[in-house]
Design a protein around this motif. Sequence first.
Motif, PDB file in Angstrom:
ATOM      1  N   ASP A 269       0.745  -1.133   0.016  1.00 13.07           N
ATOM      2  CA  ASP A 269       0.118   0.038  -0.104  1.00 13.07           C
ATOM      3  C   ASP A 269       0.357   1.108   0.261  1.00 13.07           C
ATOM      4  O   ASP A 269      -0.125   2.314  -0.616  1.00 13.07           O
ATOM      5  CB  ASP A 269      -0.774  -0.042   0.728  1.00 13.07           C
ATOM      6  N   GLU A 270       2.098   1.394   0.545  1.00 12.70           N
ATOM      7  CA  GLU A 270       2.761   1.965   0.241  1.00 12.70           C
ATOM      8  C   GLU A 270       4.263   2.603  -0.939  1.00 12.70           C
ATOM      9  O   GLU A 270       4.800   1.780  -0.841  1.00 12.70           O
ATOM     10  CB  GLU A 270       3.515   1.934   1.913  1.00 12.70           C
ATOM     11  N   GLU A 271       3.427   3.819  -1.353  1.00 10.39           N
ATOM     12  CA  GLU A 271       4.616   4.253  -2.675  1.00 10.39           C
ATOM     13  C   GLU A 271       5.770   4.772  -2.305  1.00 10.39           C
ATOM     14  O   GLU A 271       5.190   6.092  -1.740  1.00 10.39           O
ATOM     15  CB  GLU A 271       3.572   4.601  -3.321  1.00 10.39           C
ATOM     16  N   PRO A 272       6.546   4.301  -2.501  1.00 12.16           N
ATOM     17  CA  PRO A 272       8.251   4.887  -1.803  1.00 12.16           C
ATOM     18  C   PRO A 272       8.380   5.813  -2.589  1.00 12.16           C
ATOM     19  O   PRO A 272       7.858   6.884  -4.316  1.00 12.16           O
ATOM     20  CB  PRO A 272       8.983   4.306  -2.628  1.00 12.16           C
ATOM     21  N   THR A 273       8.126   7.308  -2.291  1.00  4.27           N
ATOM     22  CA  THR A 273       7.794   8.836  -2.876  1.00  4.27           C
ATOM     23  C   THR A 273       9.104   8.716  -4.366  1.00  4.27           C
ATOM     24  O   THR A 273       9.879   8.497  -4.486  1.00  4.27           O
ATOM     25  CB  THR A 273       8.429   9.987  -2.006  1.00  4.27           C
ATOM     26  N   GLY A 274       7.906   9.174  -4.908  1.00  3.42           N
ATOM     27  CA  GLY A 274       8.845   9.471  -6.615  1.00  3.42           C
ATOM     28  C   GLY A 274       8.934   8.485  -7.454  1.00  3.42           C
ATOM     29  O   GLY A 274       9.656   8.425  -8.657  1.00  3.42           O
ATOM     30  N   SER A 275       8.897   7.196  -6.457  1.00  7.50           N
ATOM     31  CA  SER A 275       9.298   6.096  -7.758  1.00  7.50           C
ATOM     32  C   SER A 275       7.815   5.305  -8.339  1.00  7.50           C
ATOM     33  O   SER A 275       6.826   5.940  -8.164  1.00  7.50           O
ATOM     34  CB  SER A 275       9.631   4.818  -6.775  1.00  7.50           C
ATOM     35  N   GLY A 276       8.910   5.129  -9.314  1.00  6.24           N
ATOM     36  CA  GLY A 276       7.700   4.317 -10.188  1.00  6.24           C
ATOM     37  C   GLY A 276       6.891   5.224 -11.250  1.00  6.24           C
ATOM     38  O   GLY A 276       6.385   5.124 -12.037  1.00  6.24           O
ATOM     39  N   HIS A 277       6.918   6.529 -11.693  1.00 10.81           N
ATOM     40  CA  HIS A 277       6.681   7.761 -12.687  1.00 10.81           C
ATOM     41  C   HIS A 277       7.832   7.908 -13.773  1.00 10.81           C
ATOM     42  O   HIS A 277       8.269   8.612 -12.911  1.00 10.81           O
ATOM     43  CB  HIS A 277       6.122   9.209 -11.547  1.00 10.81           C
ATOM     44  N   TYR A 278       7.383   8.135 -14.457  1.00  9.10           N
ATOM     45  CA  TYR A 278       7.816   8.955 -15.610  1.00  9.10           C
ATOM     46  C   TYR A 278       7.750  10.445 -15.468  1.00  9.10           C
ATOM     47  O   TYR A 278       6.781  10.890 -15.145  1.00  9.10           O
ATOM     48  CB  TYR A 278       7.569   8.724 -16.990  1.00  9.10           C
ATOM     49  N   VAL A 279       8.917  11.008 -15.691  1.00 16.76           N
ATOM     50  CA  VAL A 279       8.499  12.515 -15.261  1.00 16.76           C
ATOM     51  C   VAL A 279       8.558  13.068 -16.975  1.00 16.76           C
ATOM     52  O   VAL A 279       9.779  12.972 -17.586  1.00 16.76           O
ATOM     53  CB  VAL A 279       9.498  13.313 -14.490  1.00 16.76           C
ATOM     54  N   GLY A 280       7.878  13.942 -17.298  1.00 16.44           N
ATOM     55  CA  GLY A 280       8.284  14.495 -18.924  1.00 16.44           C
ATOM     56  C   GLY A 280       8.130  15.557 -18.622  1.00 16.44           C
ATOM     57  O   GLY A 280       7.205  16.235 -18.322  1.00 16.44           O
ATOM     58  N   CYS A 281       9.095  16.110 -19.515  1.00 18.29           N
ATOM     59  CA  CYS A 281       9.626  17.409 -19.289  1.00 18.29           C
ATOM     60  C   CYS A 281       9.273  18.189 -20.755  1.00 18.29           C
ATOM     61  O   CYS A 281       9.618  17.797 -21.386  1.00 18.29           O
ATOM     62  CB  CYS A 281      10.812  18.046 -18.485  1.00 18.29           C
ATOM     63  N   ILE A 282       8.043  19.006 -20.964  1.00 14.80           N
ATOM     64  CA  ILE A 282       7.919  19.433 -21.983  1.00 14.80           C
ATOM     65  C   ILE A 282       9.005  21.400 -21.750  1.00 14.80           C
ATOM     66  O   ILE A 282       8.640  21.985 -20.661  1.00 14.80           O
ATOM     67  CB  ILE A 282       6.893  19.582 -22.351  1.00 14.80           C
TER      68      ILE A 282
END
Length: 376
Positions: A269-282
Amino acid sequence: MEAGLSAVKLASISSRRLSSRQTLPAITKLGAGLLNTTFPSSHRVGDLFYGLPHRSVNRNKRDFSTRIARIMPEKRPADLGAAVEGKRGFKQTKLNFQPLTSKTKQATFATSEAQKEPGQGSSNSTSATPGGDNVNKRTDPTPPTDKQRQQRPPPDASSSSANPATADATAGASASSNANASYRIRIVDRPGDLFSAPRGAVLIHACNALGVWGGGVALAFHDRYPDAYRAYRKHCLRSTPDRLAGTALLIPPARPSSGERKEREEQEDEEPTGSGHYVGCIFTSRKFGRGMDSPQEILRLTAPAMRDLMRLVAEEGDKVTEVRMCRINSGIFNVPWAETKKAIEGMVLGRDGEPVPAVVKDGVLEVVAWERPEWF
Ligand SMILES: Nc1ncnc2c1ncn2[C@@H]1O[C@H](COP(=O)(O)OP(=O)(O)OC[C@H]2O[C@H](OP(=O)(O)O)[C@H](O)[C@@H]2O)[C@@H](O)[C@H]1O
């Protein structure tokens, strides 16, 4: 850990100018040590952060509480939150945590080491400065004025017509030559938390090309995804604003350490901060602040930057589970959201061999634009 030793460490943390990368593991370790015994009455939690820059302190407080809670599941953040925020309760409470085993120590302190330089921007740069400590941060912009709110469109306001301000407008509505492969982006406005995304989601935000995430949602990205920030900054420092304008950078999720992976398996249930997401910068503006591009120029750069990002998303195949964004350009960049939305929805993508993201369904890539409920 003895209180005496704690005091020594405390003094060293307070007196040295440590980067947040160095500080967080240090205070976590120290905090964990203190909590194993009785929290010394002379050392309140606030003291752990003494001497650190204010914003860094706030960020570290939050992470401190979360991390301690993770390694000591019998104390949830709710308990610790009060302790950390209220300080007094913490000061007087005798907390009987289990001593750290070598296993839990490893799980906790491996984190920062393993999160070094994800993906693009991490190699062959010698000029990039790791860490965000020299970033000139500013506070979150003030909530919109009534006038600004009026400029914001109703949730379902959208247009499928092309925006004449963008180069992509010429693609128009008549995608004919390769109609099967072509696709469009449909933006759906929704109130909620941009960051509460499932693993594999791409979170898009608009960036300047100077390597600074100093305000607005960019600052929230900076706090949540420090590795992504470093990758972004290196990418900027290796190039020039003119070259980056109208392009994109897709930063893959930070690779979790083995300790983090194990932790996640144990506490799904506990998602570590910041992990698992792509960051898309435009890159929709070359600079920020007074040197920021005009709203017209920002708008003009938005479509090609989004196109570039979609190409990068397509290259990730089915590792990308969804694409979401904030109302890019609509805050600090000062472009009415309806205009940005129109520019993006007016694009026709996927023609002439342009790769198509796996998340495209029936010629449509649905992108949810999240906005905080109070601003929606
Ligand atoms: N904490 C938060 N949580 C969730 N949503 C938040 C939020 N804060 C704001 N939003 C929303 O996010 C959307 C975009 O609004 P923003 O003003 O952020 O960005 P923007 O795209 O207009 O401008 C880009 C420049 O902002 C920064 O600038 P600096 O570095 O300071 O120069 C960058 O680095 C770029 O340069 C709006 O819907 C805001 O409601």
